[in-house]
Design an enzyme around this catalytic site. Structure first.
Site, PDB file in Angstrom:
ATOM      1  N   ASP A 179      75.281  47.491 -36.149  1.00  0.00           N
ATOM      2  CA  ASP A 179      75.358  48.161 -37.448  1.00  0.00           C
ATOM      3  C   ASP A 179      76.608  49.032 -37.566  1.00  0.00           C
ATOM      4  O   ASP A 179      77.083  49.571 -36.568  1.00  0.00           O
ATOM      5  CB  ASP A 179      74.093  49.025 -37.618  1.00  0.00           C
ATOM      6  CG  ASP A 179      73.826  49.376 -39.062  1.00  0.00           C
ATOM      7  OD1 ASP A 179      74.546  48.875 -39.951  1.00  0.00           O
ATOM      8  OD2 ASP A 179      72.897  50.163 -39.313  1.00  0.00           O
ATOM      9  N   GLY A 180      77.088  49.170 -38.783  1.00  0.00           N
ATOM     10  CA  GLY A 180      78.181  50.112 -39.045  1.00  0.00           C
ATOM     11  C   GLY A 180      79.525  49.476 -39.347  1.00  0.00           C
ATOM     12  O   GLY A 180      80.535  50.184 -39.470  1.00  0.00           O
ATOM     13  N   GLY A 236      80.568  48.109 -42.108  1.00  0.00           N
ATOM     14  CA  GLY A 236      81.036  48.514 -43.434  1.00  0.00           C
ATOM     15  C   GLY A 236      81.629  49.917 -43.404  1.00  0.00           C
ATOM     16  O   GLY A 236      82.728  50.156 -43.926  1.00  0.00           O
ATOM     17  N   TRP A 259      82.772  51.539 -40.837  1.00  0.00           N
ATOM     18  CA  TRP A 259      83.981  51.530 -40.005  1.00  0.00           C
ATOM     19  C   TRP A 259      85.190  51.117 -40.851  1.00  0.00           C
ATOM     20  O   TRP A 259      86.240  51.754 -40.821  1.00  0.00           O
ATOM     21  CB  TRP A 259      83.778  50.560 -38.840  1.00  0.00           C
ATOM     22  CG  TRP A 259      84.891  50.507 -37.849  1.00  0.00           C
ATOM     23  CD1 TRP A 259      85.046  51.292 -36.747  1.00  0.00           C
ATOM     24  CD2 TRP A 259      86.018  49.614 -37.870  1.00  0.00           C
ATOM     25  NE1 TRP A 259      86.195  50.942 -36.069  1.00  0.00           N
ATOM     26  CE2 TRP A 259      86.804  49.920 -36.746  1.00  0.00           C
ATOM     27  CE3 TRP A 259      86.430  48.597 -38.722  1.00  0.00           C
ATOM     28  CZ2 TRP A 259      87.975  49.238 -36.448  1.00  0.00           C
ATOM     29  CZ3 TRP A 259      87.602  47.917 -38.438  1.00  0.00           C
ATOM     30  CH2 TRP A 259      88.367  48.243 -37.307  1.00  0.00           C
ATOM     31  N   HIS A 299      83.496  43.436 -40.440  1.00  0.00           N
ATOM     32  CA  HIS A 299      82.777  42.356 -39.743  1.00  0.00           C
ATOM     33  C   HIS A 299      83.715  41.628 -38.774  1.00  0.00           C
ATOM     34  O   HIS A 299      83.358  41.310 -37.648  1.00  0.00           O
ATOM     35  CB  HIS A 299      82.192  41.360 -40.751  1.00  0.00           C
ATOM     36  CG  HIS A 299      81.173  41.971 -41.668  1.00  0.00           C
ATOM     37  ND1 HIS A 299      80.171  42.804 -41.209  1.00  0.00           N
ATOM     38  CD2 HIS A 299      80.989  41.893 -43.010  1.00  0.00           C
ATOM     39  CE1 HIS A 299      79.435  43.207 -42.236  1.00  0.00           C
ATOM     40  NE2 HIS A 299      79.904  42.672 -43.334  1.00  0.00           N
ATOM     41  N   THR A 343      67.213  38.579 -43.324  1.00  0.00           N
ATOM     42  CA  THR A 343      66.751  37.949 -44.575  1.00  0.00           C
ATOM     43  C   THR A 343      67.190  38.829 -45.761  1.00  0.00           C
ATOM     44  O   THR A 343      67.491  38.320 -46.833  1.00  0.00           O
ATOM     45  CB  THR A 343      65.205  37.790 -44.582  1.00  0.00           C
ATOM     46  OG1 THR A 343      64.614  38.981 -44.068  1.00  0.00           O
ATOM     47  CG2 THR A 343      64.753  36.630 -43.746  1.00  0.00           C
ATOM     48  N   ASN A 359      69.958  40.531 -45.937  1.00  0.00           N
ATOM     49  CA  ASN A 359      71.416  40.478 -46.137  1.00  0.00           C
ATOM     50  C   ASN A 359      71.848  39.481 -47.224  1.00  0.00           C
ATOM     51  O   ASN A 359      72.962  39.553 -47.739  1.00  0.00           O
ATOM     52  CB  ASN A 359      72.153  40.140 -44.828  1.00  0.00           C
ATOM     53  CG  ASN A 359      72.195  41.289 -43.841  1.00  0.00           C
ATOM     54  OD1 ASN A 359      72.324  41.095 -42.634  1.00  0.00           O
ATOM     55  ND2 ASN A 359      72.098  42.514 -44.335  1.00  0.00           N
ATOM     56  N   GLU A 396      62.443  49.577 -24.686  1.00  0.00           N
ATOM     57  CA  GLU A 396      63.075  50.885 -24.790  1.00  0.00           C
ATOM     58  C   GLU A 396      64.057  50.799 -25.948  1.00  0.00           C
ATOM     59  O   GLU A 396      64.783  49.803 -26.080  1.00  0.00           O
ATOM     60  CB  GLU A 396      63.843  51.226 -23.501  1.00  0.00           C
ATOM     61  CG  GLU A 396      62.957  51.460 -22.299  1.00  0.00           C
ATOM     62  CD  GLU A 396      62.037  52.666 -22.454  1.00  0.00           C
ATOM     63  OE1 GLU A 396      62.405  53.612 -23.170  1.00  0.00           O
ATOM     64  OE2 GLU A 396      60.943  52.642 -21.870  1.00  0.00           O
TER      65      GLU A 396
HETATM   66  C1  FPP Z   1      75.912  45.422 -40.135  1.00  0.00           C
HETATM   67  O1  FPP Z   1      76.914  46.307 -40.547  1.00  0.00           O
HETATM   68  C2  FPP Z   1      76.454  44.147 -39.698  1.00  0.00           C
HETATM   69  C3  FPP Z   1      76.113  42.924 -40.232  1.00  0.00           C
HETATM   70  C4  FPP Z   1      75.187  42.754 -41.348  1.00  0.00           C
HETATM   71  C5  FPP Z   1      76.723  41.693 -39.734  1.00  0.00           C
HETATM   72  C6  FPP Z   1      76.983  41.623 -38.255  1.00  0.00           C
HETATM   73  C7  FPP Z   1      78.047  40.649 -38.033  1.00  0.00           C
HETATM   74  C8  FPP Z   1      79.059  40.769 -37.155  1.00  0.00           C
HETATM   75  C9  FPP Z   1      79.207  41.838 -36.153  1.00  0.00           C
HETATM   76  C10 FPP Z   1      80.096  39.742 -37.175  1.00  0.00           C
HETATM   77  C11 FPP Z   1      79.917  38.864 -36.001  1.00  0.00           C
HETATM   78  C12 FPP Z   1      79.066  37.777 -36.326  1.00  0.00           C
HETATM   79  C13 FPP Z   1      78.913  36.741 -35.515  1.00  0.00           C
HETATM   80  C14 FPP Z   1      79.759  35.557 -35.608  1.00  0.00           C
HETATM   81  C15 FPP Z   1      77.899  36.792 -34.466  1.00  0.00           C
HETATM   82  P1  FPP Z   1      76.880  46.789 -42.048  1.00  0.00           P
HETATM   83  O2  FPP Z   1      77.686  45.834 -42.851  1.00  0.00           O
HETATM   84  O3  FPP Z   1      75.482  46.942 -42.498  1.00  0.00           O
HETATM   85  O4  FPP Z   1      77.601  48.166 -41.946  1.00  0.00           O
HETATM   86  P2  FPP Z   1      77.279  49.488 -42.809  1.00  0.00           P
HETATM   87  O5  FPP Z   1      75.871  49.862 -42.493  1.00  0.00           O
HETATM   88  O6  FPP Z   1      78.287  50.457 -42.300  1.00  0.00           O
HETATM   89  O7  FPP Z   1      77.501  49.123 -44.232  1.00  0.00           O
END
Ligand code: FPP
Length: 247
Positions: free
Chosen positions: A21-22, A24, A26, A38, A67, A69, A208
């Site tokens: 998570d995070g 966006g 970042w 991403h 689901t 997303n 955990e």
């Molecule tokens: C959450 O951060 C992240 C995701 C929904 C996607 C995770 C995907 C990747 C790390 C890319 C790699 C993927 C593969 C090919 C395995 P967020 O967008 O919710 O961040 P935020 O909470 O800061 O908005």
């Protein structure tokens, strides 16, 4: 002291699940769009797998797409799917070299055809690998998984392949998307959020939970070590008393 030296290699978790998570936030902190976040999350994925492999973790499960997303802007969903397809293709040689078996859980048929095709191809090509199982949770939601499981078990009861009295935890385990995975030992979530967000609810019954403020694109080897050290410092009792555990 080198963090790695603080890790007891005899009691590393067998199955580590990660909520990445995070991305966006970042990206926003750098004045960039979410997709940039991403893309930079991929480095953290690679580093996590390398470190898990080095420590002997046998199962790693990554929450790549929930689901929920699907509700994100189409541009972001398309970019995530493209990132998945391109990364799987690009990393196939690495999976083979490191004997990583790729697996997927979730409502896979809801993914775009191209993503399904690439995923199934990588799963097929890596199926004999045995050093680590890497599972991507894609279009995954734990409640959806449980509904799906109940439907499949009910069908067997209706078809008289199964007696209601014989339904037990094992039968349920064997009908979940994770039928071929052990329970989760350690769940890591980045970005400071302290929620499970519909991820592996059944499978994390005794896990955990480790939460860190680090945003996913910044997650590195040392951060993974920190999670393992914390895990090893906790006492897992599975409902027993401390005395029973140390006996
Ligand atoms: C959450 O951060 C992240 C995701 C929904 C996607 C995770 C995907 C990747 C790390 C890319 C790699 C993927 C593969 C090919 C395995 P967020 O967008 O919710 O961040 P935020 O909470 O800061 O908005």
């Amino acid at each position: 002291m080198d963090k790695k030296l603080r890790i007891n290699l005899d009691i590393v978790p067998k199955h580590v699940a990660v909520i990445m998570d995070g991305n966006g936030r970042w990206a926003k902190s750098k004045g960039m769009n979410r997709v940039f976040g991403h893309k930079n999350g991929l480095k953290a994925v690679r580093e996590t797998l390398e470190t898990a492999g080095e420590l002997g973790v046998k199962f790693v499960t990554l929450y790549a797409f929930s689901t929920e997303n699907w509700k994100r802007p189409k541009l972001e969903v398309d970019a995530l799917m493209k990132l998945l397809v391109n990364s799987l293709k690009k990393e196939l040689p690495t999976f083979q070299e490191n004997k990583i078996k790729v697996n997927a859980i979730g409502n896979i048929t809801s993914l775009p055809k191209r993503a399904q095709k690439t995923l199934l191809n990588v799963i097929e090509k890596t199926k004999e690998n045995d050093s680590m199982t890497l599972t991507f949770a894609l279009s995954y939601g734990s409640r959806e998984e449980i509904v799906n499981t109940i439907k499949n078990i009910s069908k067997k009861v209706v078809n008289k392949e199964l007696e209601i009295e014989n339904i037990d935890e094992n039968i349920i385990n064997n009908h979940l998307y994770t039928f071929n995975l052990p329970d989760v030992d350690l769940m890591i979530r980045t970005s400071g959020e302290k929620r499970i967000s519909n991820f592996l609810l059944w499978q994390m019954a005794y896990a955990e939970l480790y939460f860190t403020n680090v945003l996913w694109p910044d997650f590195r080897k040392e951060d993974f070590y920190d999670a393992i050290i914390e895990y090893q410092n906790r006492e897992r009792r599975f409902g027993k008393t401390s005395e029973q555990i140390t006996e």
